[in-house]
Design a protein around this motif. Structure first.
Motif, PDB file in Angstrom:
ATOM      1  N   TYR A 169       0.857  -1.178   0.000  1.00 22.04           N
ATOM      2  CA  TYR A 169       0.000   0.000   0.000  1.00 22.04           C
ATOM      3  C   TYR A 169       0.891   1.225   0.000  1.00 22.04           C
ATOM      4  N   ALA A 170       0.512   2.238  -0.799  1.00 21.35           N
ATOM      5  CA  ALA A 170       1.294   3.470  -0.896  1.00 21.35           C
ATOM      6  C   ALA A 170       0.346   4.659  -1.013  1.00 21.35           C
ATOM      7  N   LEU A 171       0.760   5.782  -0.470  1.00 23.44           N
ATOM      8  CA  LEU A 171      -0.039   6.996  -0.584  1.00 23.44           C
ATOM      9  C   LEU A 171      -0.030   7.510  -2.015  1.00 23.44           C
ATOM     10  N   THR A 172      -1.142   8.017  -2.438  1.00 25.65           N
ATOM     11  CA  THR A 172      -1.223   8.734  -3.707  1.00 25.65           C
ATOM     12  C   THR A 172      -0.858  10.195  -3.436  1.00 25.65           C
ATOM     13  N   ASP A 173      -0.775  10.994  -4.482  1.00 21.52           N
ATOM     14  CA  ASP A 173      -0.539  12.427  -4.286  1.00 21.52           C
ATOM     15  C   ASP A 173      -1.664  13.038  -3.454  1.00 21.52           C
ATOM     16  N   LEU A 174      -2.882  12.570  -3.672  1.00 20.11           N
ATOM     17  CA  LEU A 174      -4.021  13.062  -2.893  1.00 20.11           C
ATOM     18  C   LEU A 174      -3.859  12.706  -1.418  1.00 20.11           C
ATOM     19  N   GLY A 175      -3.486  11.477  -1.131  1.00 21.29           N
ATOM     20  CA  GLY A 175      -3.254  11.060   0.253  1.00 21.29           C
ATOM     21  C   GLY A 175      -2.114  11.827   0.885  1.00 21.29           C
ATOM     22  N   ARG A 176      -1.050  12.014   0.116  1.00 22.85           N
ATOM     23  CA  ARG A 176       0.117  12.756   0.609  1.00 22.85           C
ATOM     24  C   ARG A 176      -0.236  14.217   0.895  1.00 22.85           C
ATOM     25  N   SER A 177      -1.224  14.759   0.183  1.00 19.56           N
ATOM     26  CA  SER A 177      -1.622  16.156   0.405  1.00 19.56           C
ATOM     27  C   SER A 177      -2.259  16.361   1.777  1.00 19.56           C
ATOM     28  N   LEU A 178      -2.617  15.295   2.455  1.00 20.98           N
ATOM     29  CA  LEU A 178      -3.182  15.403   3.805  1.00 20.98           C
ATOM     30  C   LEU A 178      -2.110  15.529   4.884  1.00 20.98           C
ATOM     31  N   ILE A 179      -0.867  15.264   4.549  1.00 20.07           N
ATOM     32  CA  ILE A 179       0.195  15.290   5.558  1.00 20.07           C
ATOM     33  C   ILE A 179       0.370  16.678   6.155  1.00 20.07           C
ATOM     34  N   GLU A 180       0.394  17.706   5.330  1.00 19.73           N
ATOM     35  CA  GLU A 180       0.582  19.071   5.849  1.00 19.73           C
ATOM     36  C   GLU A 180      -0.557  19.491   6.777  1.00 19.73           C
ATOM     37  N   PRO A 181      -1.829  19.303   6.402  1.00 23.09           N
ATOM     38  CA  PRO A 181      -2.897  19.629   7.357  1.00 23.09           C
ATOM     39  C   PRO A 181      -2.835  18.790   8.631  1.00 23.09           C
ATOM     40  N   MET A 182      -2.429  17.526   8.496  1.00 20.93           N
ATOM     41  CA  MET A 182      -2.279  16.686   9.689  1.00 20.93           C
ATOM     42  C   MET A 182      -1.183  17.238  10.590  1.00 20.93           C
ATOM     43  N   ASN A 183      -0.074  17.673  10.000  1.00 24.38           N
ATOM     44  CA  ASN A 183       1.010  18.263  10.795  1.00 24.38           C
ATOM     45  C   ASN A 183       0.520  19.498  11.539  1.00 24.38           C
ATOM     46  N   ALA A 184      -0.293  20.315  10.869  1.00 22.36           N
ATOM     47  CA  ALA A 184      -0.849  21.511  11.520  1.00 22.36           C
ATOM     48  C   ALA A 184      -1.752  21.113  12.679  1.00 22.36           C
ATOM     49  N   GLY A 185      -2.574  20.092  12.479  1.00 22.38           N
ATOM     50  CA  GLY A 185      -3.445  19.619  13.556  1.00 22.38           C
ATOM     51  C   GLY A 185      -2.652  19.074  14.735  1.00 22.38           C
ATOM     52  N   CYS A 186      -1.586  18.356  14.452  1.00 21.33           N
ATOM     53  CA  CYS A 186      -0.731  17.823  15.520  1.00 21.33           C
ATOM     54  C   CYS A 186      -0.047  18.951  16.281  1.00 21.33           C
ATOM     55  N   ALA A 187       0.416  19.964  15.558  1.00 17.38           N
ATOM     56  CA  ALA A 187       1.061  21.104  16.209  1.00 17.38           C
ATOM     57  C   ALA A 187       0.067  21.834  17.101  1.00 17.38           C
ATOM     58  N   TRP A 188      -1.159  22.015  16.612  1.00 21.97           N
ATOM     59  CA  TRP A 188      -2.192  22.667  17.412  1.00 21.97           C
ATOM     60  C   TRP A 188      -2.470  21.841  18.670  1.00 21.97           C
ATOM     61  N   SER A 189      -2.586  20.531  18.520  1.00 25.97           N
ATOM     62  CA  SER A 189      -2.858  19.661  19.667  1.00 25.97           C
ATOM     63  C   SER A 189      -1.744  19.740  20.707  1.00 25.97           C
ATOM     64  N   ARG A 190      -0.483  19.733  20.242  1.00 27.75           N
ATOM     65  CA  ARG A 190       0.640  19.839  21.177  1.00 27.75           C
ATOM     66  C   ARG A 190       0.615  21.184  21.906  1.00 27.75           C
ATOM     67  N   ALA A 191       0.318  22.248  21.180  1.00 28.68           N
ATOM     68  CA  ALA A 191       0.315  23.590  21.771  1.00 28.68           C
ATOM     69  C   ALA A 191      -0.812  23.766  22.783  1.00 28.68           C
ATOM     70  N   HIS A 192      -1.910  23.050  22.621  1.00 29.95           N
ATOM     71  CA  HIS A 192      -3.084  23.254  23.466  1.00 29.95           C
ATOM     72  C   HIS A 192      -3.453  22.038  24.312  1.00 29.95           C
ATOM     73  N   LEU A 193      -2.557  21.066  24.394  1.00 29.42           N
ATOM     74  CA  LEU A 193      -2.861  19.838  25.123  1.00 29.42           C
ATOM     75  C   LEU A 193      -3.196  20.103  26.588  1.00 29.42           C
ATOM     76  N   ALA A 194      -2.444  20.958  27.231  1.00 26.88           N
ATOM     77  CA  ALA A 194      -2.704  21.257  28.646  1.00 26.88           C
ATOM     78  C   ALA A 194      -4.092  21.862  28.818  1.00 26.88           C
ATOM     79  N   GLU A 195      -4.467  22.786  27.933  1.00 30.53           N
ATOM     80  CA  GLU A 195      -5.790  23.410  28.015  1.00 30.53           C
ATOM     81  C   GLU A 195      -6.901  22.389  27.779  1.00 30.53           C
ATOM     82  N   LEU A 196      -6.707  21.514  26.811  1.00 30.82           N
ATOM     83  CA  LEU A 196      -7.695  20.480  26.531  1.00 30.82           C
ATOM     84  C   LEU A 196      -7.856  19.539  27.718  1.00 30.82           C
ATOM     85  N   THR A 197      -6.728  19.113  28.270  1.00 35.51           N
ATOM     86  CA  THR A 197      -6.761  18.206  29.416  1.00 35.51           C
ATOM     87  C   THR A 197      -7.467  18.858  30.604  1.00 35.51           C
ATOM     88  N   GLU A 198      -7.148  20.123  30.846  1.00 31.35           N
ATOM     89  CA  GLU A 198      -7.779  20.859  31.950  1.00 31.35           C
ATOM     90  C   GLU A 198      -9.285  21.006  31.729  1.00 31.35           C
TER      91      GLU A 198
END
Length: 120
Positions: free
Chosen positions: A83-112
């Motif tokens: 199984y391999a990512l297509t260009d379409l699948g690979r295009s989701l990596i950048e938005p996923m990275n942004a979501g992960c960065a947001w989660s890391r930045a706000h994890l304490a607030e979410l947990t609280e």
């Protein structure tokens, strides 16, 4: 008072499933597993602890149907499938990275917030 919501705001969206499968439990994790290149089914199972073969198969088929990955079967004995990512699948990596960065930045607030909601 804010403006009322447009009753047709979702008119162009499919009635049951949205166009992006990233919200289900396994799609983002499968994309991460395939980010560095093609993988076999058993290679995907190792980091995806807790996924059953049936659910992994269903997830991979749905992702293939949506054009996020390709499935290549090699005519070998024993049979080999990758199984391999297509260009379409690979295009989701950048938005996923942004979501992960947001989660890391706000994890304490979410947990609280979750802790105070459960206590209340």
């Amino acid at each position: 008072m804010s403006e009322p919501l447009d009753p047709d705001m979702f008119a162009g969206c499919p009635p049951v499933t949205g166009p992006v499968r990233i919200g289900d439990k396994w799609t983002a994790k499968i994309i991460r597993c395939l980010e560095s290149g093609p993988r076999r089914f058993t290679e995907l199972q190792a980091p995806l602890r807790g996924i059953t073969p049936k659910v992994l198969t269903a997830s991979l088929r749905a992702m293939e149907r949506d054009g996020l990955l390709t499935r290549t079967a090699y005519d070998e004995i024993p049979p080999r499938v990758e199984y391999a990512l297509t260009d379409l699948g690979r295009s989701l990596i950048e938005p996923m990275n942004a979501g992960c960065a947001w989660s890391r930045a706000h994890l304490a607030e979410l947990t609280e917030a979750r802790a105070s909601w459960q206590a209340g």
